[in-house]
Scaffold this motif. Structure first.
Motif, short mmCIF file in Angstrom:
data_model
loop_
_atom_site.label_atom_id
_atom_site.label_comp_id
_atom_site.label_asym_id
_atom_site.label_seq_id
_atom_site.Cartn_x
_atom_site.Cartn_y
_atom_site.Cartn_z
N GLY A 172 0.81 -1.20 0.00
CA GLY A 172 0.00 0.00 0.00
C GLY A 172 0.85 1.26 0.00
N ASP A 173 2.07 1.16 0.54
CA ASP A 173 2.94 2.34 0.59
C ASP A 173 3.28 2.83 -0.82
OD1 ASP A 173 2.92 2.16 3.32
OD2 ASP A 173 4.95 1.32 3.50
N GLY A 174 3.53 1.89 -1.72
CA GLY A 174 3.83 2.27 -3.10
C GLY A 174 2.64 2.94 -3.76
N GLN A 175 1.46 2.39 -3.53
CA GLN A 175 0.25 2.95 -4.14
C GLN A 175 -0.07 4.34 -3.59
OE1 GLN A 175 -1.09 1.49 -6.69
NE2 GLN A 175 -0.02 -0.48 -6.52
N VAL A 176 0.21 4.57 -2.32
CA VAL A 176 -0.01 5.90 -1.74
C VAL A 176 0.87 6.94 -2.43
CG1 VAL A 176 0.34 7.30 0.34
CG2 VAL A 176 -0.82 5.11 0.52
N VAL A 177 2.15 6.61 -2.60
CA VAL A 177 3.06 7.54 -3.26
C VAL A 177 2.63 7.78 -4.70
CG1 VAL A 177 5.45 7.93 -3.98
CG2 VAL A 177 4.98 6.93 -1.74
N LYS A 178 2.20 6.72 -5.39
CA LYS A 178 1.74 6.88 -6.76
C LYS A 178 0.51 7.79 -6.82
CE LYS A 178 1.31 6.19 -11.22
NZ LYS A 178 1.14 4.89 -11.87
N SER A 179 -0.39 7.66 -5.85
CA SER A 179 -1.58 8.51 -5.83
C SER A 179 -1.19 9.98 -5.67
CB SER A 179 -2.51 8.09 -4.69
OG SER A 179 -3.09 6.83 -4.95
N CYS A 180 -0.22 10.24 -4.80
CA CYS A 180 0.26 11.61 -4.63
C CYS A 180 0.87 12.13 -5.93
CB CYS A 180 1.30 11.67 -3.51
SG CYS A 180 0.65 11.28 -1.86
N LEU A 181 1.65 11.28 -6.59
CA LEU A 181 2.27 11.68 -7.85
C LEU A 181 1.21 11.99 -8.91
CD1 LEU A 181 4.81 11.99 -9.63
CD2 LEU A 181 4.65 9.54 -10.12
N GLN A 182 0.18 11.18 -8.98
CA GLN A 182 -0.84 11.38 -10.02
C GLN A 182 -1.67 12.64 -9.78
OE1 GLN A 182 0.77 9.62 -12.02
NE2 GLN A 182 -1.01 8.71 -13.04
N THR A 183 -1.81 13.06 -8.52
CA THR A 183 -2.50 14.33 -8.29
C THR A 183 -1.71 15.47 -8.92
OG1 THR A 183 -1.43 14.79 -6.14
CG2 THR A 183 -3.45 13.51 -6.11
N LEU A 184 -0.39 15.40 -8.83
CA LEU A 184 0.46 16.44 -9.41
C LEU A 184 0.44 16.36 -10.93
CD1 LEU A 184 2.51 18.72 -9.17
CD2 LEU A 184 4.30 16.98 -8.91
N ILE A 185 0.66 15.16 -11.48
CA ILE A 185 0.69 15.02 -12.93
C ILE A 185 -0.64 15.40 -13.55
CG2 ILE A 185 0.86 13.32 -14.80
CD1 ILE A 185 2.99 11.88 -13.20
N GLY A 186 -1.74 14.95 -12.95
CA GLY A 186 -3.05 15.30 -13.48
C GLY A 186 -3.29 16.79 -13.47
N SER A 187 -2.85 17.47 -12.42
CA SER A 187 -3.02 18.92 -12.32
C SER A 187 -2.19 19.65 -13.36
CB SER A 187 -2.65 19.39 -10.91
OG SER A 187 -3.50 18.80 -9.94
N ILE A 188 -0.95 19.18 -13.59
CA ILE A 188 -0.11 19.79 -14.62
C ILE A 188 -0.74 19.60 -16.00
CG2 ILE A 188 2.13 19.68 -15.78
CD1 ILE A 188 3.34 18.87 -13.07
N PHE A 189 -1.23 18.41 -16.26
CA PHE A 189 -1.93 18.17 -17.53
C PHE A 189 -3.08 19.15 -17.70
CE2 PHE A 189 -0.74 13.39 -18.00
CZ PHE A 189 0.26 13.70 -18.90
N GLY A 190 -3.94 19.25 -16.69
CA GLY A 190 -5.11 20.10 -16.80
C GLY A 190 -4.74 21.55 -17.10
N ALA A 191 -3.72 22.06 -16.42
CA ALA A 191 -3.27 23.44 -16.65
C ALA A 191 -2.70 23.61 -18.06
CB ALA A 191 -2.24 23.83 -15.61
N THR A 192 -1.99 22.60 -18.53
CA THR A 192 -1.43 22.66 -19.89
C THR A 192 -2.53 22.68 -20.93
OG1 THR A 192 0.53 21.44 -19.13
CG2 THR A 192 0.15 21.54 -21.51
N PHE A 193 -3.55 21.86 -20.74
CA PHE A 193 -4.67 21.82 -21.69
C PHE A 193 -5.37 23.18 -21.76
CE2 PHE A 193 -5.24 17.12 -20.25
CZ PHE A 193 -4.08 16.77 -20.93
N GLU A 194 -5.57 23.80 -20.60
CA GLU A 194 -6.23 25.10 -20.57
C GLU A 194 -5.38 26.17 -21.24
OE1 GLU A 194 -9.22 24.96 -16.75
OE2 GLU A 194 -7.24 25.84 -16.46
N ALA A 195 -4.08 26.15 -20.97
CA ALA A 195 -3.17 27.13 -21.58
C ALA A 195 -3.15 26.97 -23.09
CB ALA A 195 -1.76 26.96 -21.01
N ALA A 196 -3.21 25.73 -23.57
CA ALA A 196 -3.22 25.47 -25.01
C ALA A 196 -4.48 26.04 -25.66
CB ALA A 196 -3.12 23.97 -25.27
N ALA A 197 -5.61 25.85 -25.01
CA ALA A 197 -6.87 26.39 -25.54
C ALA A 197 -6.85 27.91 -25.54
CB ALA A 197 -8.05 25.86 -24.73
N LEU A 198 -6.30 28.51 -24.50
CA LEU A 198 -6.19 29.96 -24.42
C LEU A 198 -5.33 30.50 -25.55
CD1 LEU A 198 -6.72 32.58 -22.80
CD2 LEU A 198 -4.63 32.06 -21.50
N ALA A 199 -4.18 29.84 -25.79
CA ALA A 199 -3.29 30.27 -26.86
C ALA A 199 -3.95 30.12 -28.23
CB ALA A 199 -2.00 29.45 -26.81
#
Length: 302
Positions: free
Chosen positions: A166-193
């Motif tokens: 479970g320790d590995g999965q917890v760290v992966k969940s934390c990582l995916q919150t960051l990656i997902g957030s970066i993706f979302g911001a990139t998609f919005e910036a692309a649409a704005l541009a």
């Protein structure tokens, strides 16, 4: 030399198998797709007709399936791995599932003589295929030492993140919150541009050389401006599932995730409109709303 096995030979599992074989490990594999099995055989893999057969012919078996229910069936089922693997063997759980599910699997494995290494991975399709994954490994130190060669064959970096399942999965969940957030911001910036009339190449050049540039945003933006919304090895269903796991964990332990929650809605819209698309297809939905597309070079009609 240790014998290896891989269950799930998709975009990620095929990369695991490829690099295990490349590093000299006799590798037995199984997938429900005949095409994937044929491709695995062509790279030198040993075909297995069942999970039981994989377990009987491997000291370490990678489980790269889609969700916790599949992982439980493969590992704990009537003809699951723990019933057929040699005592002292190890299941390497590289699938991303709920931390609670990983702990449930570990509890059910107690007394079987088979070890569990809880080690989700990061690096996506390119990392899997090139043997450059980052592994978030949790397990008994002696077990991690024993199976280090099998793990090094598929990864560039192995982080020992804990001793409990479970320790590995917890760290992966934390990582995916960051990656997902970066993706979302990139998609919005692309649409704005796109709506503002900026060329994709200009946006990529600036982003990739700024403090905001990173592998996550650079890869996303390149696929957007080259209009590669399918077949890049980053199916939207996987990130959607991973963010669901992150948000469920946050709800369970009482942590507000504002950015990840917004990113989840962005991925939800993309998955609803283009369920077979890759992560970047979320931008396409936004472009349809604003009436503009971001291409590497400006088109003559813009």
């Amino acid at each position: 030399m240790l014998r290896a096995g891989v269950i799930g030979l998709g975009d990620m599992g095929s990369g695991l198998a490829k690099n295990l074989i490349k590093n000299g490990f006799a590798t037995t594999g199984l997938d429900l797709s005949e095409d994937r099995m044929s491709a695995f055989a062509a790279m030198g893999g040993i075909l297995a007709p069942s999970v039981a057969e994989v377990g009987a012919n491997a000291d370490a078996v990678y489980v790269m399936v889609m969700n916790g229910a599949q992982a439980k069936a493969v590992i704990l089922g009537d003809n699951g791995l723990i019933s057929h693997m040699t005592k002292g063997g190890a299941v390497v759980l590289t699938a991303t599932i709920k931390p609670s599910e990983a702990r449930e699997i570990a509890t059910a494995m107690e007394g079987s003589g088979v070890h569990l290494i809880d080690s989700p991975v990061s690096g996506g399709f390119p990392g899997a295929q090139s043997g450059a994954l980052t592994m978030m490994a949790a397990g008994e130190p002696s077990v991690l030492d024993t199976y280090k060669p099998v793990m090094e064959a598929v990864s560039k970096t192995i982080h020992r993140v804990g001793a409990q399942a479970g320790d590995g999965q917890v760290v992966k969940s934390c990582l995916q919150t960051l990656i997902g957030s970066i993706f979302g911001a990139t998609f919005e910036a692309a649409a704005l541009a796109a709506k503002a009339g900026v060329s994709g190449q200009v946006l990529f050049d600036v982003f990739s050389t700024s403090g905001a540039g990173c592998g996550v945003s650079n890869t996303a933006l390149e696929n957007i401006i080259d209009r590669k919304f399918e077949g890049t090895g980053s199916g939207i269903g996987t990130m959607h599932k991973d963010l669901t796991i992150s948000l469920d964990m946050a709800e369970e332990i009482g942590v507000p995730l504002f950015m990840a929650s917004t990113a989840m809605q962005i991925f939800h819209q993309g998955k609803t409109k283009y369920p077979e698309g890759d992560n970047w297809v979320c931008t396409r939905v936004m472009e349809e709303i604003v009436g503009a597309e971001l291409h590497r070079q400006k088109r003559k009609d813009t």
